[in-house]
Design a protein around this motif. Sequence first.
Motif, PDB file in Angstrom:
ATOM      1  N   LEU A 157       0.825  -1.199   0.000  1.00 54.00           N
ATOM      2  CA  LEU A 157       0.000   0.000   0.000  1.00 54.00           C
ATOM      3  C   LEU A 157       0.866   1.259   0.000  1.00 54.00           C
ATOM      4  CD1 LEU A 157      -2.796  -1.030   2.539  1.00 54.00           C
ATOM      5  CD2 LEU A 157      -3.091  -0.642   0.084  1.00 54.00           C
ATOM      6  N   ILE A 217       3.889   0.599  -3.360  1.00 56.62           N
ATOM      7  CA  ILE A 217       3.380   0.329  -4.707  1.00 56.62           C
ATOM      8  C   ILE A 217       2.215   1.261  -5.024  1.00 56.62           C
ATOM      9  CG2 ILE A 217       2.279  -1.360  -6.216  1.00 56.62           C
ATOM     10  CD1 ILE A 217       3.823  -3.553  -4.823  1.00 56.62           C
ATOM     11  N   GLU A 218       1.239   1.331  -4.125  1.00 53.17           N
ATOM     12  CA  GLU A 218       0.069   2.186  -4.347  1.00 53.17           C
ATOM     13  C   GLU A 218       0.288   3.616  -3.867  1.00 53.17           C
ATOM     14  OE1 GLU A 218      -3.606   0.529  -3.067  1.00 53.17           O
ATOM     15  OE2 GLU A 218      -3.117  -1.506  -3.742  1.00 53.17           O
ATOM     16  N   GLN A 276       0.230   4.994  -0.867  1.00 53.76           N
ATOM     17  CA  GLN A 276      -0.746   5.470   0.112  1.00 53.76           C
ATOM     18  C   GLN A 276      -0.096   5.456   1.491  1.00 53.76           C
ATOM     19  OE1 GLN A 276      -4.960   4.361  -0.427  1.00 53.76           O
ATOM     20  NE2 GLN A 276      -4.215   2.707  -1.730  1.00 53.76           N
ATOM     21  N   TYR A 321       6.845  -5.912  -6.556  1.00 57.14           N
ATOM     22  CA  TYR A 321       6.878  -4.599  -7.183  1.00 57.14           C
ATOM     23  C   TYR A 321       6.771  -4.713  -8.708  1.00 57.14           C
ATOM     24  CZ  TYR A 321       7.965   0.344  -7.687  1.00 57.14           C
ATOM     25  OH  TYR A 321       7.884   1.685  -7.984  1.00 57.14           O
ATOM     26  N   GLN A 380       3.331  -5.350  -9.503  1.00 62.41           N
ATOM     27  CA  GLN A 380       2.412  -4.350  -8.951  1.00 62.41           C
ATOM     28  C   GLN A 380       1.289  -5.044  -8.175  1.00 62.41           C
ATOM     29  OE1 GLN A 380       2.717  -0.536  -9.508  1.00 62.41           O
ATOM     30  NE2 GLN A 380       4.652  -1.638  -9.369  1.00 62.41           N
ATOM     31  N   THR A 438      -0.609  -6.176  -4.726  1.00 62.25           N
ATOM     32  CA  THR A 438      -0.907  -5.877  -3.334  1.00 62.25           C
ATOM     33  C   THR A 438      -1.616  -7.075  -2.715  1.00 62.25           C
ATOM     34  OG1 THR A 438      -1.154  -3.513  -3.807  1.00 62.25           O
ATOM     35  CG2 THR A 438      -2.108  -4.325  -1.748  1.00 62.25           C
TER      36      THR A 438
END
Length: 221
Positions: A25, A28-29, A31, A174, A177, A179
């Motif tokens: 999170l 990668i994202e 956040q 990674y 991508q 999660t």
Amino acid sequence: MYDEDDYLQLSGIQHFAFCRRQWALAYIEMQWQENVRTVEGKILHENAHDPGLKEKRGDLLIVRAMPVHSCEMGVSGECDVVEFHRVKEGISLHGKEGFYRVVPIEYKRGKPKEGEEDILQLAAQAFCLEEMLCCEIEYGYLYYGEVRRRHKVEFDNAIREKVKQIFAEMHKYYEQQYTPKVKIRRKCNACSLKDICLPVLNKNKLVAEYITKRMQEEENL
């Protein structure tokens, strides 16, 4: 060997070891949310991460916020503090007389943890230093702000292999991508990403399944 464009953040190993989903999170994202623990940790690191502070105490040289990297592991980051102790046998430093032993030190808030996240991060820093300085580092220290003392960490073969395996897994996630899901654990309550992660929704079902079920319940009212 990894190209620099593929380097991951070294500090991510601590988050990955704590929770793979938390790492995904955040890294990668992209956040992130702050909580009391992350803020306290940031303040502690600001005191250690002053690149303008370089101290010389007799046979001891202290360097702060030292950039490090590893082509083999494909990571880069910073060491809070690296101590160079003058010894009879060690590495040579540019512009310095004699030889030195390298000792990395990582600053942490709170007190020593039950898990090994902090140990893995410190070990990763040491292995970067080994690659950069062509030396072998046998141990380092974790300094905890709550207890105000150092905890010695020895880098044995088991921890060396574990760090390499974890970074290999991180690179795989990674590249994809990906999660991962999460299993609810007690430590979820202390996670700064709890509201983003929504671990309750991931307990037994996908979020999409949860939403579909709620919509069906609304239609039946």
